[in-house]
Design an enzyme around this catalytic site. Structure first.
Site, PDB file in Angstrom:
ATOM      1  N   GLU A   1      11.691  -2.403  -6.444  1.00 17.78           N
ATOM      2  CA  GLU A   1      10.589  -2.397  -7.394  1.00 17.78           C
ATOM      3  C   GLU A   1      11.071  -1.914  -8.759  1.00 17.78           C
ATOM      4  O   GLU A   1      10.716  -2.464  -9.791  1.00 17.78           O
ATOM      5  CB  GLU A   1       9.477  -1.483  -6.876  1.00 17.78           C
ATOM      6  CG  GLU A   1       8.181  -1.671  -7.622  1.00 17.78           C
ATOM      7  CD  GLU A   1       7.120  -0.666  -7.175  1.00 17.78           C
ATOM      8  OE1 GLU A   1       7.432   0.188  -6.326  1.00 17.78           O
ATOM      9  OE2 GLU A   1       6.007  -0.752  -7.704  1.00 17.78           O
TER      10      GLU A   1
ATOM     11  N   SER B   1       1.066   3.931  -3.211  1.00 21.12           N
ATOM     12  CA  SER B   1       0.539   5.073  -3.971  1.00 21.12           C
ATOM     13  C   SER B   1      -0.814   5.550  -3.456  1.00 21.12           C
ATOM     14  O   SER B   1      -1.608   4.759  -2.954  1.00 21.12           O
ATOM     15  CB  SER B   1       0.377   4.683  -5.437  1.00 21.12           C
ATOM     16  OG  SER B   1       1.610   4.342  -5.981  1.00 21.12           O
TER      17      SER B   1
ATOM     18  N   GLY C   1       0.826  -1.216   0.000  1.00 18.02           N
ATOM     19  CA  GLY C   1       0.000   0.000   0.000  1.00 18.02           C
ATOM     20  C   GLY C   1       0.851   1.252   0.000  1.00 18.02           C
ATOM     21  O   GLY C   1       1.163   1.819   1.047  1.00 18.02           O
TER      22      GLY C   1
ATOM     23  N   GLU D   1      10.195  10.830 -15.671  1.00 20.70           N
ATOM     24  CA  GLU D   1      10.597  12.179 -15.268  1.00 20.70           C
ATOM     25  C   GLU D   1      11.304  12.154 -13.910  1.00 20.70           C
ATOM     26  O   GLU D   1      12.321  12.836 -13.715  1.00 20.70           O
ATOM     27  CB  GLU D   1       9.377  13.106 -15.209  1.00 20.70           C
ATOM     28  CG  GLU D   1       8.786  13.455 -16.571  1.00 20.70           C
ATOM     29  CD  GLU D   1       7.939  12.330 -17.182  1.00 20.70           C
ATOM     30  OE1 GLU D   1       7.623  11.357 -16.466  1.00 20.70           O
ATOM     31  OE2 GLU D   1       7.605  12.421 -18.381  1.00 20.70           O
TER      32      GLU D   1
END
Lengths: 392, 379, 392, 379
Positions: A249, A134, A132, A377
């Site tokens: 990740e 984002s 959990g 970005e």
């Protein structure tokens, strides 16, 4: 005979005896991966059997310590086990976020009690975890998360919402970033908390993507009670753990580009044939494919180089900072070329004639690679600031 | 002709923008998709559009059209692109009616164009056979049979085929695949014996089908133009079609861009509106420049149709190639700049990405038209 | 007969009689342009004669008012004059910064005395002007200029340094941005000042570019005295005038890309020939040339469109904001392609066999197009903020 | 072989970096240019380099070289690129000695390689004839004459020709331009009768000349390899040469990039260090990524030479194409990010731009090698 040779002989014999024939068949898709959990999804009954047999020896996670259920194997022994599994095409017995994500974090940041409570069920495939992180209004700015965990004495009361929670609808527990303090900078006051997804007040809703159904969910917390003993690390210091896991990740996502089948050049030749000089008849497309293949070759060589440098003890060089960014951009290019080569069949969405839109859905899904796990970005910002030393 | 819109054209554009946004926008496209509508558009909305006369915009007045020319139709198609409007304006008005007008005999035109202009009948072009646009490689056979012909073969990517009353079918009456000579065009009733339709599902959720012709017998009245000599008319028709698709892509790309800029002005990250980040600003500014170039080349190409400019083929490929490039970039940037939300089906921006690729592909993609642009440029 | 027809007949007759034959020959290079000044450089004696004859009627600057020496012609008359000059291939009699830059600024911002003093010598080609804007430490941030003008009673004392001053070594006077006040924001306190380059304390040094010699100079001011009556506009309000002139300059530079000779496709065909399908034999190069030609066509069409829109009274649309940026980037692409097509001869620097490095020097010079007159980055900032409304 | 540098290689690299920066850097190149030095390098500096044994790095030990292989020479050439060092390390060591080693007879190698390894003699390859690298189109004729041959024709872009003692000359003894068969190689003394040199001035200010052969008579001892069958050896030699040039371009591009990043960290505009602008940051970060890719492919290609990897031709074209692309981008960005000062001759950065284009062009540019990469990839 060395100990390692002895280990190899015993391992080979054990695998030969214990790995069911069905588990030596190639994995055809996600449904053949076994993820465990309270209500495991299986495509073949031997999946659970194979996991249980391996888990008994701790070999679902062979490099974890024995006291937490792992195999306790040395690095060389792990390699031997992998080689012997590969020899008979044995499937991975268990694939889970518990192994890849939470486990390493707990081993590094958890206390003894937490390790003893949570690691063995991961090894045995009994508890499936989700992540959990984002939140809808945070996006790339993960640290601005707003899910609150208020002090309730021996527990926290969690309220808020997460998004992009992979398999939240199938997971048993969640490792979750929550805000326990609003007063300091946004990176302070974040805590790393574990709780049961079966707790009252937890609800999930699957997210449909532009490419179709997905493992992602929205996850809602409405006065969810979480025991304080499941706080990992200090209260307010969860960001350190989060950053540690983000690196993991990113490396996983950057591997996306590696999946290849037939080369794009071959595919294009099938469709367009050659001109009298023997070149691909579609010259404009040929240029784009050649550019892609050149960059792809150079990128794969870079991954090898960084690996070799690390093995040689040079550490993980600056070049590794480009993996997530470049790997996902390459994967998008490959999918875009797949579409251009494919033509009409690649535009298909449903129906057997279109293989249920495989080419097209893969392409659409690939557009998300440069967003999830830290956008392109953000990756470029990191390179500019941390590697090149350019100022804020 | 000056590269500006006339007052009349501006009024047409505004009226198209209003109606399509209300009656045939992304919401309607989504609803048609979610209900699995096979037709792919609303007959009711189509009647309302027809009442405004748009189906006849580019059809000559002598055949019941408005005779506004393709510059007028282009403006409507641009709005179709902005709204992703599910209507037969592409299939029957841009493609079908143009094919009838360019390839049909006088009697065929008199018979069909007024009904097309009124929106009462629909016609669609059956051309593509393989994975890619390659008209000179048409393999479908048209075997002479008395005064008529017998058609055999398959076609794909036939737009709004399930609603069509007629098909313009390109088939080979002589020569080998690869020859431009030997191609013929036929006007085929949708209800012909031996013609079967199979609805297909493409990523843009528009109505489309594959056609199979098994010994479809046609009388002499079905033959369009001179048998074996359809190439020039077909080629001219395809130039017009590609410029129309470029108009649609212009609207689509512009809308995707404007939605993205609006998102950049609103969305906050790291305590700032993300539109304040120079990295995104420069990409947005570059894309703005490309869209302005795209707008110019589309307008120029539309005028070239109406002016019967001999440079039309090159301008058509220029417009289509440029718009393929710009629409691809605009829609990809739209997803990237929207971030995660742009990846969800719930949000509308993905529909632009999906429609763009189908329109890009139809009747020749970037690679096809940039190659043709260079060839027509002599190198 | 209309007045305009009458004007045409008279003009035609006058030109026929007064334009020397040598001034009807094509311009072969910069040396054939007449710039006037106290010590004019000429490649042919008739250059001055032609300028003097035209200046007498005010036709060196036909649209300026008669009271300042101009021709006082109406817009339609100017067009007729241009058409009649074009008919006989008459050269421009005078080309100068005074006409293109300072004149418009004086007409808009100057007082009566300044107009009467400075405009007539410009019309007559007697005084050649240069522009003192850029400074070594300012670059794109023009407004941070440091050249000081201190109050000396009826005059200023100017100290400082300018860079990129075109033809400073040949100009008679300079229009110059100076700082008269340091206390406010950087845009305040800038003044627009004129002074004689022959004043004591002015020195110049030509700048050699990577492409070879250039008209640019460094210009140094060491206690230069400048009369206050030559301050244009209010003290401290020079930035408004500077911005007005920068727009002019950008439009001039964006025109660079328009200069074409043989098309790149033709040049490449000469070098590489065709393949059996009739396409350029170098397929990768072919793709790049086609992309360039497509963008070039679309850009030229955009310039026409904006012109037509302006004529139709729509004003100068947002599209004009891209001219400087896109035009110079296109010109760089064209030059880069020229190099790729040219091969070994294009790498030549000196010697007849290499035409003294024409291709190569043009290419090197073009790299500066996206820097001078407002960098590409500044242009993109302007589009993002002013046109797209993105925030700071 | 692991894609890492050994301790020995790291030492070699550091020693090359030190010497070249001090004795043969941009300052020396500028001085040679400004004095109009025709030779294009300093004999004195060359002797110092030769004393360190670098000319023999890649030459086999049995011919007096160090036998470190091309991976070692590549490291030196990377430093040559970083410093824009004006030395015969490209002309005679990378190109000339490789040509002798790949094409020469045993007696030619024994005669010449030790002298080349010692830096006492210099040899240069005379191959290119037209505007572009096109070895199979060689038109210079080698007419059999008794046991020997007579050469007629012209060559351009012969590196360090005025200093060369020998030329390896590629000429056609049979077949037509376009054929790979019929090419022969000859070892020609610079002082041969009928051979004239014309110094040329290229943008990179390095020593280069055009050669004219008018009935240059050669004995049988001048023939390298079997007459008419030089293609395979030449092709292998060119693969090595292009990888070496890619090494040089890697150093050049990396140096230009690092100078630019340093400039971004210092230069102030609008009250901020310009390196803080995200627009420039992202471009710098993208370029960093490209340079890392470039470094990997060059290292892989260098190792492929020493490993006799059968994939060498494809890797050679990959390395050259990638480095052409990256060096062009890095040098163009360097000028743009430096702004006006980068455009002045007084500042050094322009030298990188100028040398890059000559090295890119030499022995096949981006277009040539990307095409070859695709062809060798089977499409």
């Amino acid at each position: 005979m060395s100990d390692l040779q002895q280990f190899r002989i015993e391992t080979r014999a054990w695998l030969e005896e214990n790995c069911p024939p069905a588990m030596r068949e190639p994995v055809r898709g996600f449904e053949d991966l076994y993820n465990g959990g309270r209500k495991p999804e299986i495509s073949h009954p031997d999946q659970k059997l194979w996991c249980d047999r391996m888990a008994e020896r701790g070999w679902t996670v062979p490099h974890w310590p024995r006291e937490y259920g792992g195999g306790g194997l040395a690095r060389e022994e792990v390699k031997v086990l992998q080689q012997e599994m590969a020899r008979i095409n044995a499937r991975l017995p268990l694939d889970s976020f518990g192994i890849s994500m939470l486990g390493p974090a707990l081993l590094k940041f958890g206390n003894e009690e937490q390790k003893r409570e949570h690691l063995p069920p991961i090894v045995r495939g009994e508890i499936r975890w989700c992540q959990g992180y984002s939140e809808p209004n945070a996006g790339s700015d993960l640290a601005s998360l707003q899910t609150r965990a208020e002090d309730g004495g021996d527990h926290y009361i969690v309220n808020g919402q997460k998004i992009w929670t992979s398999y939240a609808d199938k997971a048993d527990w969640i490792f979750c970033l929550v805000r326990t303090d609003n007063t300091g900078s946004k990176h302070e006051g974040i805590s790393f908390l574990l709780f049961d997804m079966a707790s009252p007040g937890v609800s999930t809703r699957p997210i449909r993507l532009i490419s179709g159904s997905s493992p992602f969910c929205e996850t809602f917390f409405d006065n969810v009670r979480a025991d304080k003993r499941n706080l990992v690390g200090e209260e307010g210091r969860g960001w350190t753990i989060a950053k540690y896991l983000l690196t993991h990740e990113r490396e996983m996502i950057s591997g996306f580009g590696a999946a290849t089948g037939k080369s794009l050049g071959e595919l294009a030749l099938q469709t367009f044939g050659t001109d009298p000089s023997g070149r691909l008849a579609n010259g404009i497309l040929r240029h784009s494919i050649a550019q892609y293949q050149l960059d792809s070759l150079a990128f794969e060589t870079t991954m090898s180089r960084v690996g070799d440098e690390a093995k040689a003890g040079h550490g993980l060089g600056a070049a590794s900072s480009i993996f997530k960014y470049y790997g996902t951009e390459l994967n998008k290019r490959r999918n875009e070329l797949n579409m251009a080569i494919g033509g009409e069949p690649a535009l298909g969405w449903e129906g057997e004639v279109y293989d249920d839109g495989r080419i097209c859905r893969d392409w659409l899904r690939s557009r998300g690679n440069s967003i999830e796990g830290g956008t392109t970005e953000v990756q470029l910002n990191i390179i500019a600031k941390r590697v090149l030393g350019l100022p804020d | 002709m000056a590269l500006v819109l006339t007052e009349e054209q501006l009024m047409l554009r505004d009226s198209a923008a209003g109606l399509l946004a209300e009656k045939a926008g992304v919401a309607q496209l989504r609803a048609l998709r979610d209900t699995g509508d096979e037709l792919g558009f609303s007959r009711q909305v189509w009647r309302e559009i027809a009442e405004l006369g748009w189906p006849g915009i580019a059809i000559p007045e002598e055949y019941g059209g408005l005779g506004y020319g393709y510059a007028g139709l282009g403006l409507v198609l641009e709005q179709v692109g902005r709204n992703l409007s599910p209507t037969p304006l592409q299939a029957s008005v841009l493609v079908g009616a143009t094919a009838v007008n360019e390839l049909g005999s006088e009697s065929q035109k008199q018979m069909l164009l007024p009904a097309l202009a009124a929106g009462e009948q629909l016609v669609s072009l059956a051309l593509q056979e393989g994975a890619h646009h390659a008209p000179e490689h048409t393999a479908m056979t048209a075997r002479a049979d008395g005064e008529g012909f017998v058609l055999n073969g398959t076609k794909c990517l036939v737009l709004d085929a399930l609603a069509a009353d007629w098909f313009v079918v390109i088939a080979r009456s002589a020569g080998e695949p690869g020859d431009t000579a030997g191609l013929s065009a036929f006007l085929v009733p949708a209800a012909s014996t031996g013609l079967t339709l199979e609805a297909r599902s493409l990523v843009d959720s528009r109505g489309v089908a594959a056609l199979r012709f098994s010994d479809v017998r046609l009388g002499a009245d079905a033959v369009m133009a001179t048998p074996g000599q359809a190439w020039d008319g077909l080629s001219h028709c395809l130039d017009i079609v590609n410029i129309g698709l470029a108009s649609e892509l212009l609207g689509l790309a512009t809308e995707a861009f404007e939605r993205t800029v609006a998102f950049l002005q609103e969305r906050k990250q790291f305590g700032r509106v993300i539109g304040s980040f120079q990295g995104l600003q420069h990409r947005a500014a570059e894309l703005f420049a490309e869209l302005e170039l795209a707008r110019s080349i589309v307008l120029r190409a539309l005028q070239a149709i109406d002016d019967r400019d001999p440079d039309l083929p090159r301008l058509a490929s220029a417009a289509k190639a440029k718009l393929c490039e710009v629409a691809q970039r605009a829609t990809n940037e739209a997803i990237q700049m929207h971030g995660g939300v742009g990846m969800t089906d719930e949000f509308d921006i993905g529909f632009f990405l999906k429609r763009a690729r189908v329109a890009q592909h139809s009747f020749g993609d970037y690679n096809y038209h940039l190659d043709r642009f260079a060839r027509l440029g002599g190198f």
